[in-house]
Design an enzyme around this catalytic site. Structure first.
Site, short mmCIF file in Angstrom:
data_model
loop_
_atom_site.label_atom_id
_atom_site.label_comp_id
_atom_site.label_asym_id
_atom_site.label_seq_id
_atom_site.Cartn_x
_atom_site.Cartn_y
_atom_site.Cartn_z
N PRO A 1 0.80 -1.16 0.09
CA PRO A 1 -0.07 0.00 -0.01
C PRO A 1 0.83 1.41 -0.09
O PRO A 1 0.65 2.20 -0.75
CB PRO A 1 -0.74 -0.05 1.13
CG PRO A 1 -0.82 -1.39 1.56
CD PRO A 1 0.56 -2.00 1.07
N GLY B 1 -21.82 22.44 25.12
CA GLY B 1 -22.64 21.74 23.96
C GLY B 1 -23.62 22.80 23.64
O GLY B 1 -23.67 24.00 24.12
N CYS C 1 -18.43 26.42 29.51
CA CYS C 1 -19.36 26.83 28.68
C CYS C 1 -20.81 26.66 29.15
O CYS C 1 -21.30 26.93 29.88
CB CYS C 1 -18.94 26.50 27.22
SG CYS C 1 -19.43 28.07 26.07
N HIS D 1 -13.65 28.84 27.27
CA HIS D 1 -13.24 27.38 27.13
C HIS D 1 -11.52 27.23 27.25
O HIS D 1 -10.71 27.48 26.61
CB HIS D 1 -13.18 26.92 25.66
CG HIS D 1 -14.79 26.73 25.21
ND1 HIS D 1 -15.28 25.44 25.19
CD2 HIS D 1 -15.79 27.34 24.93
CE1 HIS D 1 -16.57 25.65 24.91
NE2 HIS D 1 -16.82 26.71 24.36
N GLU E 1 -9.83 24.98 27.94
CA GLU E 1 -9.08 23.58 27.33
C GLU E 1 -8.56 24.02 25.99
O GLU E 1 -7.61 23.28 25.53
CB GLU E 1 -10.32 22.58 27.03
CG GLU E 1 -11.17 22.81 26.07
CD GLU E 1 -12.51 23.54 26.58
OE1 GLU E 1 -12.52 24.28 27.18
OE2 GLU E 1 -13.45 23.21 25.83
#
Ligand code: GLN
Length: 540
Positions: free
Chosen positions: A191, A355, A382, A508, A510
């Site tokens: 491959p 979210g 958040c 945020h 993070e």
């Protein structure tokens, strides 16, 4: 020195970790004192991944300048400590949009606008844009997708032209896969040979091959690949699976990837990269024995990439605190009062995830009430912070219908509400409150102690905000608003000081945690979780 351009392409299959290889190479070059940046070209038509569902694309990363970006930019920042921007992530959609805008403006002077040269020129302009600032010695450009995709053809054509124009100042690193066939007990090189040939058909000769593999590839097999692929034998490097992505830079250095690249581009190789802080992190990783259990309550538990940056931030914080971290994903749609003990009981700390939308929101409220009542270290990010406010307003203030207008547009107790300037917005793409904003912390707050300062800058990605009309009532009831944006007064951080560690951030954190500079608020959360764990153990 002249800016050098390194292109990273991928073959055989996707998900080989081009982003990690690009980031590792950047990490090594930076540790050699070079000024480096990495950009990602994504061959899809969306203008940016901001409108993409996490099922399609994992996490949406956000840069300081408010660009909604591919999650590979997160790796770039975590590995290099360099901040990326809008210029570091370009999609096919952005390229076409700019070409079409120029066509409408009349810039092409009556010419037929075509993929070659107009689209490819626009790609080339974007590749060079970062380099032409004079700020970088190396610009690493990762081409998303796999060689052979229809989508990536214009990008590869642009790479072909650029290599021709730049000569020794351009180089192609091609990442392929060497599968292990268990039944035959053999590694297979075919491959890889095909993938390099496919690249050659497009006019690009790979200079360096990085072979992803589950098992060690012996020297003679690597020499065979070199022979078949027109690549120097020492320029065939292997990337064997490792337990942590952060080991990859040293693995690449052991095989001299940084030196090979420099030599091929005519850059003198002197001394060794300064990797001491990085290896110090790795030795902490090696020596950590105890495990800390963190529960992450969210609705994308089956998707490992959906909370990528949170995971990595937890990993950075735990490693520096000499712990291994085990993250349990707790499905917010499955969480009920009746199973909360079972799902949350063993956790040393809980994160309530960011979210959008109603789905899974009730489980977040169940988790938050449980966390408050059991006084477990809890971190809301958040939407997680917004849920903290809503749950507190409902349960402590007794405002039963308290909600965010995102979930219930008619609630009388809109403790989380749309900002005035958001109300007229109809376009979904790139219109949230995005990017880094200043936040001023109250000096006596947990957050200020965590950061060691009262002036911070963190990145945002949301439309809804804490409604300051409820601030006094919430504060009187014990939820303190300890961080605000100095320009607008918007509340960015809430805390409940009566609890051991109960903090919500509208931003945020993070997005800005890196290996060499872990997020202070995650570090503080981790310390609280470890203290709590020890306290539980001492009680036994
Ligand atoms: N849905 C919320 C908002 O738009 C929170 C977004 C998030 O968690 N990133 O304000």
């Amino acid at each position: 020195m002249d800016t050098r351009y390194i292109f990273v392409t991928g073959g055989v299959v996707s998900s080989l970790g081009k982003g990690i290889i690009s980031a590792s190479l950047a990490c090594l070059l930076k540790a050699r004192g070079f000024r480096v940046t990495i950009q990602k070209f994504d061959p899809y038509i969306n203008i940016d991944p901001g409108t993409l569902n996490p099922y399609e694309h994992g996490e949406c990363y956000v840069t300081d300048d408010g660009h909604e970006a591919d999650l590979d930019l997160g790796h770039y920042e975590r590995f290099t400590n360099i901040r990326t921007s809008r210029a570091n992530n370009v999609t096919t959609g952005r390229i076409y949009q700019s070409v079409i805008d120029k066509e409408r403006h009349g810039d092409y002077l009556g010419k037929t606008v075509q993929i070659v040269p107009h689209i490819t020129d626009e790609i080339k302009r974007n590749v060079r844009a970062l380099g032409s600032t004079g700020r970088f010695d190396f610009v690493i450009t990762e081409i998303g997708g796999t060689v052979g995709d229809i989508e990536s053809l214009p990008f590869l054509e642009a790479v072909r032209q650029l290599r021709w124009e730049m000569g020794q100042n351009a180089l192609c690193v091609h990442l392929t896969y060497v599968p292990y066939i268990a039944a035959a007990k053999e590694l297979k090189t075919k491959p890889t040979q095909h993938s390099v040939k496919q690249l050659q058909e497009l006019g690009i000769q790979a200079d360096v091959l990085v072979l992803r593999t589950e098992k060690h590839i012996e020297q003679d097999m690597r020499s065979k690949i070199a022979r078949f692929c027109n690549v120097a034998p020492d320029a065939v490097v292997q990337s064997v699976d490792v337990d942590s992505i952060y080991r990859v830079p040293m693995k690449m250095h052991e095989q001299h990837l940084d030196e090979i690249v420099m030599r091929k581009m005519g850059v003198p190789v002197e001394g060794e990269p300064h990797m001491a802080p990085w290896t110090a992190f790795l030795s902490k990783l090696d020596s950590a024995e105890e495990t800390i259990n963190i529960g992450l309550v969210g609705k994308y538990v089956e998707l490992q990439d959906a909370y990528k940056s949170i995971n990595e931030s937890l990993f950075h914080a735990a490693t520096y605190a000499d712990h291994k971290v085990k993250v349990r994903y707790i499905h917010s749609e499955k969480l009920r009062e009746s199973n909360a003990d079972g799902l949350l009981g063993d956790m040393d700390g809980i994160i309530i995830a960011p979210g959008f939308g109603q789905r899974g929101i009730d489980g977040k409220f169940v988790a938050l009430k449980w966390c408050r009542e059991h006084d477990v270290p809890t971190f809301g990010i958040c939407l997680g912070m917004q849920c903290m406010v809503i749950e507190y307003a409902r349960d402590v203030l007794g405002l039963e219908d308290a909600n965010s207008t995102e979930m219930d547009p008619t609630t009388r107790h809109n403790v989380i509400d749309l900002m005035e300037e958001q109300k007229s917005i109809t376009n979904m793409g790139g219109t949230m409150r995005l990017g880094a904003y200043e936040c001023r912390l109250r000096p006596d707050s947990l957050a200020a102690k965590a950061y060691g300062t009262t002036e911070i800058n963190e990145r945002h990605r949301h439309r809804f905000e804490f409604n300051s009309a409820f601030r006094d009532r919430l504060e009187a009831a014990g939820m303190q608003c300890v961080g605000t944006n100095p320009a607008t007064g918007l509340v960015e951080v809430v805390e409940v000081p009566a609890l051991r560690w109960y903090v919500g951030t509208q931003y945020h954190p993070e997005y800005s945690s890196t290996v060499l500079s872990p997020s202070p608020i995650f570090t503080s959360f981790m310390k609280a979780a470890i203290d709590y764990k020890h306290e539980k153990e001492n009680k036994k």
